[in-house]
Scaffold this active site. Structure first.
Site, short mmCIF file in Angstrom:
data_model
loop_
_atom_site.label_atom_id
_atom_site.label_comp_id
_atom_site.label_asym_id
_atom_site.label_seq_id
_atom_site.Cartn_x
_atom_site.Cartn_y
_atom_site.Cartn_z
N SER A 55 14.85 -11.25 28.36
CA SER A 55 13.86 -10.78 27.38
C SER A 55 13.27 -9.48 27.89
CB SER A 55 12.75 -11.82 27.22
OG SER A 55 11.64 -11.22 26.60
N HIS A 63 17.34 -10.36 24.52
CA HIS A 63 16.32 -11.04 23.70
C HIS A 63 15.16 -10.08 23.49
CE1 HIS A 63 14.12 -14.72 22.39
NE2 HIS A 63 13.06 -14.15 22.95
N ASP A 92 11.44 -9.61 21.99
CA ASP A 92 10.23 -10.30 21.54
C ASP A 92 9.38 -9.37 20.70
OD1 ASP A 92 10.42 -12.94 22.66
OD2 ASP A 92 10.21 -12.01 24.63
N MET A 101 6.13 -8.99 18.60
CA MET A 101 4.82 -9.62 18.40
C MET A 101 3.97 -8.68 17.56
SD MET A 101 4.09 -11.12 22.21
CE MET A 101 5.41 -11.73 23.26
N HIS A 108 13.50 -12.09 18.24
CA HIS A 108 12.53 -13.19 18.15
C HIS A 108 11.28 -12.67 17.45
CE1 HIS A 108 9.93 -16.35 20.51
NE2 HIS A 108 9.87 -16.51 19.20
N MET A 163 7.87 -12.96 16.25
CA MET A 163 6.59 -13.68 16.32
C MET A 163 5.62 -12.92 15.43
SD MET A 163 6.68 -14.52 20.38
CE MET A 163 7.93 -13.28 20.70
N MET A 192 10.64 -23.41 21.95
CA MET A 192 9.69 -22.66 22.78
C MET A 192 9.16 -23.58 23.88
SD MET A 192 9.52 -19.58 21.59
CE MET A 192 8.21 -19.05 22.69
N GLY A 252 3.57 -15.53 22.87
CA GLY A 252 2.54 -14.51 22.97
C GLY A 252 2.53 -13.75 24.27
N GLY A 262 5.47 -14.83 31.52
CA GLY A 262 4.83 -15.23 32.77
C GLY A 262 4.06 -16.53 32.69
N ASP A 268 13.17 -20.90 25.34
CA ASP A 268 12.45 -19.64 25.56
C ASP A 268 11.07 -19.90 26.14
OD1 ASP A 268 11.51 -17.06 25.56
OD2 ASP A 268 11.40 -16.87 23.38
N GLY A 269 10.87 -19.40 27.37
CA GLY A 269 9.55 -19.43 27.97
C GLY A 269 9.50 -20.16 29.30
N GLY A 270 9.09 -19.44 30.34
CA GLY A 270 8.89 -20.07 31.64
C GLY A 270 10.17 -20.52 32.33
N SER A 288 10.20 -12.88 33.01
CA SER A 288 9.70 -12.66 34.38
C SER A 288 10.70 -13.03 35.45
CB SER A 288 8.37 -13.38 34.64
OG SER A 288 8.02 -14.25 33.65
N ALA A 289 11.48 -14.09 35.22
CA ALA A 289 12.44 -14.52 36.26
C ALA A 289 13.53 -13.48 36.48
CB ALA A 289 13.05 -15.86 35.90
#
Ligand code: DX5
Ligand code: ZN
Length: 224
Positions: A9, A34, A36, A38, A67, A69, A138, A143, A146, A176-178, A199-200
């Protein structure tokens, strides 16, 4: 190598060097980019609009996984399709007529995805699952990147895996997420096809390439 797709992302990329970062993701074996989007309404942050999607399109041939949002996604999908998106994902919580959006995206010969917030039950997709190409589970509240992975996502992935396999549906499952090298194997074991990570991949201390390989290796290790 596992056949799980990795979708970096770019919300956490160095946006001043976006084309280079995208090309490094491609060289490292990422399957999708990906993106994002927003709007400051569906979620508080404002990130990326269609001119940036056009720029990414010029930088890579990878699948662009958009994606959205945003509120009233039906007003936005055309611009993101024109900009070069390949998979158009809308939130079931934001769309009044998600089925119509799926029809519209298919009418443009693209893949249609539907996203589910952590607080939305899987039953919200009962009618759409046979029609769509991707279900996005999700694993954080949308939003921001991290955030910590929400474990209940695993059960949702298992549910969709069962439904899709039992009925022969075409949809792929994206988480998606974390996502980290620590939880990626569990997502894969639950039946995910695509893992998104910001973040990863971009904020960890190793290079983008090493981080993508780290995710792939952690999944491969589970499968052997
Ligand atoms: C959350 C976004 C995610 C997020 C991923 O609103 O949809 O794609 O940026 O970021 P990480 O991998 O850092 O959780
Ligand atoms: Zn996302």
């Amino acid at each position: 190598m596992s056949n799980i797709k990795i979708a970096p992302s770019i919300v956490s990329a160095d946006l001043g060097r976006l084309a280079e970062e995208v090309r490094e993701c491609e060289a490292a074996g990422a399957s999708y980019i990906h993106i994002d989007v927003m709007d400051g309404r569906f979620v508080p942050a404002i990130t990326i609009g269609w001119p940036v999607v056009e720029a990414i399109r010029r930088a890579t041939d990878l699948t662009l996984d958009i994606h959205l949002m945003v509120v009233e996604p039906e007003k936005q999908i055309g611009r993101f399709i024109d900009a070069g998106g390949d998979i158009i994902n809308v939130h079931v919580e934001a769309a009044t007529h998600p089925h119509r959006i799926v029809q519209e995206v298919h009418g443009r010969d693209l893949r249609a995805g539907v996203c589910l917030n952590p607080g939305t039950p899987v039953t919200a997709l009962d009618s759409l699952l046979p029609e769509i190409d991707q279900v996005m589970v999700m694993s954080v509240n949308p939003g921001a990147s991290g955030q910590k992975f929400i474990e209940s996502a695993i059960g949702k992935v298992e549910h969709f895996r069962r439904e899709i396999d039992a009925n022969g549906y075409a949809a792929e499952i994206e988480v998606d997420g974390g996502v980290t090298a620590g939880n990626a194997p569990r997502c894969a074991a639950a039946g995910a096809d695509v893992l998104v990570a910001a973040s990863a991949i971009f904020n960890e201390r190793a290079s983008i390439t090493e981080n993508i390989r780290g995710l792939q290796d952690s999944i491969a290790a589970l499968k052997t």
